[in-house]
Design a protein around this motif. Structure first.
Motif, PDB file in Angstrom:
ATOM      1  N   ASN A 144      12.993 -20.916   6.418  1.00  0.00           N
ATOM      2  CA  ASN A 144      11.855 -21.431   7.168  1.00  0.00           C
ATOM      3  C   ASN A 144      11.915 -22.921   7.438  1.00  0.00           C
ATOM      4  OD1 ASN A 144      11.433 -22.351   4.546  1.00  0.00           O
ATOM      5  ND2 ASN A 144       9.197 -22.201   4.695  1.00  0.00           N
ATOM      6  N   ILE A 145      13.065 -23.568   7.276  1.00  0.00           N
ATOM      7  CA  ILE A 145      13.092 -25.030   7.335  1.00  0.00           C
ATOM      8  C   ILE A 145      12.638 -25.579   8.685  1.00  0.00           C
ATOM      9  CG2 ILE A 145      15.535 -25.171   7.999  1.00  0.00           C
ATOM     10  CD1 ILE A 145      15.627 -27.733   6.216  1.00  0.00           C
ATOM     11  N   LEU A 146      12.840 -24.844   9.777  1.00  0.00           N
ATOM     12  CA  LEU A 146      12.416 -25.354  11.079  1.00  0.00           C
ATOM     13  C   LEU A 146      10.896 -25.470  11.183  1.00  0.00           C
ATOM     14  CD1 LEU A 146      14.880 -23.586  13.540  1.00  0.00           C
ATOM     15  CD2 LEU A 146      15.034 -25.873  12.540  1.00  0.00           C
ATOM     16  N   ASP A 147      10.178 -24.794  10.296  1.00  0.00           N
ATOM     17  CA  ASP A 147       8.714 -24.909  10.297  1.00  0.00           C
ATOM     18  C   ASP A 147       8.257 -26.321   9.969  1.00  0.00           C
ATOM     19  OD1 ASP A 147       8.691 -22.221  10.846  1.00  0.00           O
ATOM     20  OD2 ASP A 147       8.059 -21.594   8.839  1.00  0.00           O
ATOM     21  N   VAL A 148       9.124 -27.095   9.322  1.00  0.00           N
ATOM     22  CA  VAL A 148       8.738 -28.460   8.958  1.00  0.00           C
ATOM     23  C   VAL A 148       8.489 -29.305  10.201  1.00  0.00           C
ATOM     24  CG1 VAL A 148      11.048 -29.508   8.856  1.00  0.00           C
ATOM     25  CG2 VAL A 148       9.268 -30.305   7.299  1.00  0.00           C
ATOM     26  N   LEU A 149       9.085 -28.917  11.337  1.00  0.00           N
ATOM     27  CA  LEU A 149       8.911 -29.686  12.568  1.00  0.00           C
ATOM     28  C   LEU A 149       7.496 -29.589  13.125  1.00  0.00           C
ATOM     29  CD1 LEU A 149      12.311 -28.762  14.267  1.00  0.00           C
ATOM     30  CD2 LEU A 149      11.737 -30.851  13.008  1.00  0.00           C
ATOM     31  N   ASP A 150       6.739 -28.617  12.632  1.00  0.00           N
ATOM     32  CA  ASP A 150       5.351 -28.459  13.065  1.00  0.00           C
ATOM     33  C   ASP A 150       4.373 -29.219  12.185  1.00  0.00           C
ATOM     34  OD1 ASP A 150       6.189 -26.691  15.090  1.00  0.00           O
ATOM     35  OD2 ASP A 150       6.123 -24.985  13.693  1.00  0.00           O
ATOM     36  N   VAL A 151       4.913 -29.954  11.220  1.00  0.00           N
ATOM     37  CA  VAL A 151       4.076 -30.660  10.252  1.00  0.00           C
ATOM     38  C   VAL A 151       4.384 -32.156  10.329  1.00  0.00           C
ATOM     39  CG1 VAL A 151       3.489 -30.867   7.800  1.00  0.00           C
ATOM     40  CG2 VAL A 151       4.113 -28.634   8.744  1.00  0.00           C
ATOM     41  N   ALA A 152       3.370 -32.980  10.209  1.00  0.00           N
ATOM     42  CA  ALA A 152       3.577 -34.432  10.205  1.00  0.00           C
ATOM     43  C   ALA A 152       4.401 -34.827   8.987  1.00  0.00           C
ATOM     44  CB  ALA A 152       2.232 -35.152  10.179  1.00  0.00           C
ATOM     45  N   PRO A 153       5.401 -35.703   9.148  1.00  0.00           N
ATOM     46  CA  PRO A 153       6.276 -36.070   8.028  1.00  0.00           C
ATOM     47  C   PRO A 153       5.533 -36.540   6.786  1.00  0.00           C
ATOM     48  CG  PRO A 153       7.206 -36.864  10.086  1.00  0.00           C
ATOM     49  CD  PRO A 153       5.843 -36.325  10.407  1.00  0.00           C
ATOM     50  N   GLU A 154       4.383 -37.180   6.960  1.00  0.00           N
ATOM     51  CA  GLU A 154       3.660 -37.648   5.785  1.00  0.00           C
ATOM     52  C   GLU A 154       3.126 -36.502   4.929  1.00  0.00           C
ATOM     53  OE1 GLU A 154       0.891 -38.291   9.411  1.00  0.00           O
ATOM     54  OE2 GLU A 154       3.024 -38.551   8.905  1.00  0.00           O
ATOM     55  N   SER A 155       3.143 -35.276   5.476  1.00  0.00           N
ATOM     56  CA  SER A 155       2.687 -34.105   4.724  1.00  0.00           C
ATOM     57  C   SER A 155       3.845 -33.218   4.267  1.00  0.00           C
ATOM     58  CB  SER A 155       1.715 -33.274   5.583  1.00  0.00           C
ATOM     59  OG  SER A 155       0.572 -34.023   5.925  1.00  0.00           O
ATOM     60  N   TRP A 156       5.072 -33.643   4.513  1.00  0.00           N
ATOM     61  CA  TRP A 156       6.215 -32.821   4.122  1.00  0.00           C
ATOM     62  C   TRP A 156       6.309 -32.725   2.596  1.00  0.00           C
ATOM     63  CZ3 TRP A 156      11.000 -34.407   7.589  1.00  0.00           C
ATOM     64  CH2 TRP A 156      10.718 -34.064   8.911  1.00  0.00           C
ATOM     65  N   ARG A 157       6.551 -31.518   2.102  1.00  0.00           N
ATOM     66  CA  ARG A 157       6.875 -31.275   0.687  1.00  0.00           C
ATOM     67  C   ARG A 157       8.175 -30.501   0.669  1.00  0.00           C
ATOM     68  NH1 ARG A 157       3.292 -28.711  -3.472  1.00  0.00           N
ATOM     69  NH2 ARG A 157       3.659 -26.904  -2.146  1.00  0.00           N
ATOM     70  N   ILE A 158       9.197 -31.067   0.068  1.00  0.00           N
ATOM     71  CA  ILE A 158      10.525 -30.486   0.181  1.00  0.00           C
ATOM     72  C   ILE A 158      10.595 -29.068  -0.370  1.00  0.00           C
ATOM     73  CG2 ILE A 158      11.404 -31.435  -2.015  1.00  0.00           C
ATOM     74  CD1 ILE A 158      14.080 -31.890  -0.482  1.00  0.00           C
ATOM     75  N   LEU A 159       9.838 -28.777  -1.414  1.00  0.00           N
ATOM     76  CA  LEU A 159       9.931 -27.454  -2.023  1.00  0.00           C
ATOM     77  C   LEU A 159       9.306 -26.351  -1.168  1.00  0.00           C
ATOM     78  CD1 LEU A 159       9.316 -28.281  -5.785  1.00  0.00           C
ATOM     79  CD2 LEU A 159      11.484 -27.936  -4.596  1.00  0.00           C
ATOM     80  N   ASP A 160       8.598 -26.731  -0.100  1.00  0.00           N
ATOM     81  CA  ASP A 160       8.088 -25.732   0.833  1.00  0.00           C
ATOM     82  C   ASP A 160       9.171 -25.243   1.789  1.00  0.00           C
ATOM     83  OD1 ASP A 160       5.547 -25.923  -0.233  1.00  0.00           O
ATOM     84  OD2 ASP A 160       4.859 -27.397   1.250  1.00  0.00           O
ATOM     85  N   TYR A 161      10.263 -26.013   1.912  1.00  0.00           N
ATOM     86  CA  TYR A 161      11.272 -25.711   2.919  1.00  0.00           C
ATOM     87  C   TYR A 161      12.702 -25.689   2.379  1.00  0.00           C
ATOM     88  CZ  TYR A 161       7.218 -27.227   5.574  1.00  0.00           C
ATOM     89  OH  TYR A 161       5.938 -27.374   6.061  1.00  0.00           O
ATOM     90  N   ALA A 162      12.866 -26.071   1.130  1.00  0.00           N
ATOM     91  CA  ALA A 162      14.208 -26.109   0.545  1.00  0.00           C
ATOM     92  C   ALA A 162      14.110 -25.883  -0.954  1.00  0.00           C
ATOM     93  CB  ALA A 162      14.883 -27.457   0.823  1.00  0.00           C
ATOM     94  N   SER A 163      15.172 -25.354  -1.514  1.00  0.00           N
ATOM     95  CA  SER A 163      15.275 -25.260  -2.969  1.00  0.00           C
ATOM     96  C   SER A 163      16.052 -26.474  -3.460  1.00  0.00           C
ATOM     97  CB  SER A 163      15.995 -23.970  -3.377  1.00  0.00           C
ATOM     98  OG  SER A 163      15.208 -22.841  -3.072  1.00  0.00           O
ATOM     99  N   VAL A 164      15.587 -27.067  -4.550  1.00  0.00           N
ATOM    100  CA  VAL A 164      16.211 -28.273  -5.098  1.00  0.00           C
ATOM    101  C   VAL A 164      16.731 -27.963  -6.496  1.00  0.00           C
ATOM    102  CG1 VAL A 164      15.884 -30.698  -5.706  1.00  0.00           C
ATOM    103  CG2 VAL A 164      14.672 -29.729  -3.740  1.00  0.00           C
ATOM    104  N   TYR A 165      17.967 -28.367  -6.749  1.00  0.00           N
ATOM    105  CA  TYR A 165      18.637 -28.067  -8.011  1.00  0.00           C
ATOM    106  C   TYR A 165      19.219 -29.360  -8.580  1.00  0.00           C
ATOM    107  CZ  TYR A 165      18.923 -23.698  -5.291  1.00  0.00           C
ATOM    108  OH  TYR A 165      18.644 -22.625  -4.486  1.00  0.00           O
ATOM    109  N   TYR A 166      19.289 -29.419  -9.897  1.00  0.00           N
ATOM    110  CA  TYR A 166      19.899 -30.559 -10.566  1.00  0.00           C
ATOM    111  C   TYR A 166      20.883 -30.073 -11.630  1.00  0.00           C
ATOM    112  CZ  TYR A 166      16.191 -33.329  -8.458  1.00  0.00           C
ATOM    113  OH  TYR A 166      15.353 -33.938  -7.561  1.00  0.00           O
TER     114      TYR A 166
END
Length: 391
Positions: free
Chosen positions: A253-275
């Motif tokens: 769903n990462i392209l959905d981020v383009l419908d949201v203002a960058p100041e409201s972006w949360r990476i875990l809504d569109y990507a998985s993060v691993y360390y």
């Protein structure tokens, strides 16, 4: 992860998706000798370097909030106990009596008032000092100050407890983790609570198990009925600090981020993060829970795997919320990790005994495996650090 870093990473993933490829890793095919997973000499070199020179995660800090609360090692090779003493100081010791070496704490104790050896009754305060010796007349001239428990460096940071395996060493997490530590701090792991922790021994080399997390090349195939739908056209961006690695994998769903203002972006809504926290811990970040996996080598072909799941209480309230959490844990732990990732790693380990491969050949999308192997090689063979990873 700070918001500006989340925006930067999501923009990078969008650009990579447009290009249809992962971020540049090693940029070439590499070859890793399969002896890395079977050779007893390599195994012992790893124990003497990677597993002696770096702080390790003992567990979530919520386990040692009150005086007498404690954490025990999951690994017999490094049998520590972390305890909160009566003054509120966090302390770590080898869980070994100074008399004849028996384990002091079994894990069955609720709270500790002292360390009492079950073998002969030697007793130590929570500060590690030897307090009493039964029939002390049998030890004329015993200097109790020389028989305190062996203390280990310990610290609490990012909602986690860290222990160094070498007595007298220092723990400087700022320099050790760099920006990766800042990332994890901003995910507020300390605000989470433990759901459960499992410990299983798998018949595979510790690096084979950990490396299943370091590439997405296998996802459409090994996870075709579980995870694959979540990562269609997925790409990976990564960051390194020393031997530590952060990975961000774009979700479907990462392209959905383009419908949201960058100041409201949360990476875990569109990507998985691993360390990957070198040498043996791997974090998987989700919007409302975190999986902390650790790998403790027992032998070249045997490893203790622990999985501690932490969750945000506000997201899983009541009976329905706890049922949803149980379902997520079962899917993540039992299906994806146990039955898919680590089952295939065990079959790879078994195949090393009979297979035709002198090397494992890694494509460019598996470059993080080569980078991780280089970190190991630089410790155990510093004079030829990159040769074994690059072939």
């Amino acid at each position: 992860m700070r918001h500006e870093k989340q925006v930067e990473t999501l923009n990078k993933l969008l650009a990579l998706r447009e290009q249809g490829r992962d971020e540049e890793m090693l940029g070439e095919v590499v070859h890793i000798p399969v002896r890395n997973y079977t050779d007893p000499d390599i195994f012992e070199r790893e124990m003497a370097t990677a597993f002696s020179d770096y702080p390790m995660i003992a567990g979530h800090a919520s386990s040692v909030r009150e005086p007498g609360s404690y954490l025990l090692s999951d690994w017999d090779r490094f049998p520590y106990v972390v305890v909160r003493d009566r003054d509120g100081t966090l302390r770590a010791f080898l869980n070994v009596c100074r008399h004849r070496g028996a384990r002091l704490v079994s894990g069955e104790e609720d709270r500790l008032k002292a360390f009492v050896c079950p073998y002969h009754g030697w007793a130590y305060g929570l500060d590690g000092s030897l307090r009493s010796v039964p029939k002390s007349y049998a030890f004329p001239g015993l200097d109790r100050c020389k028989y305190s428990l062996q203390e280990l460096p310990v610290t609490e940071r990012m909602g986690l407890v860290w222990v160094h395996p070498t007595s007298g060493a220092t723990i400087d997490l700022d320099s050790h983790l760099g920006a990766i530590g800042d990332d994890i701090e901003h995910f507020a792991i300390g605000d989470l609570v433990r759901y459960c922790k499992t410990s299983v021994t798998r018949n595979a080399n510790w690096k084979l198990l950990l490396k299943t997390y370091l590439e997405g090349y296998h996802v459409p195939h090994l996870h075709r009925t579980t995870l694959a739908a979540n990562f269609k056209k997925g790409v990976i961006a990564h960051y390194e600090h020393g031997p530590h690695i952060r990975m961000a994998a774009a979700r479907t769903n990462i392209l959905d981020v383009l419908d949201v203002a960058p100041e409201s972006w949360r990476i875990l809504d569109y990507a998985s993060v691993y360390y990957l926290l070198f040498p043996n811990a791997f974090f998987i970040m989700h919007p409302d829970y975190v999986s902390i996996n650790a790998f403790y080598p027992v032998a070249p072909d045997r490893t203790i795997w622990t999985h501690e799941m932490l969750y945000r209480e506000s997201q899983f309230q009541g009976e329905r919320g706890q049922a949803a959490l149980a379902k997520r844990f079962k899917f993540t732990n039992d299906v994806v990790f146990d039955q898919e990732d680590f089952a295939i790693a065990e079959r790879v380990q078994e195949g090393l005994r009979y297979g035709p491969n002198e090397y494992h050949t890694l494509g460019t999308e598996e470059g993080l495996i080569g980078i991780f192997q280089q970190s190991i090689d630089s410790l155990i063979y510093p004079e030829r650090a990159y040769q074994s990873a690059r072939g």
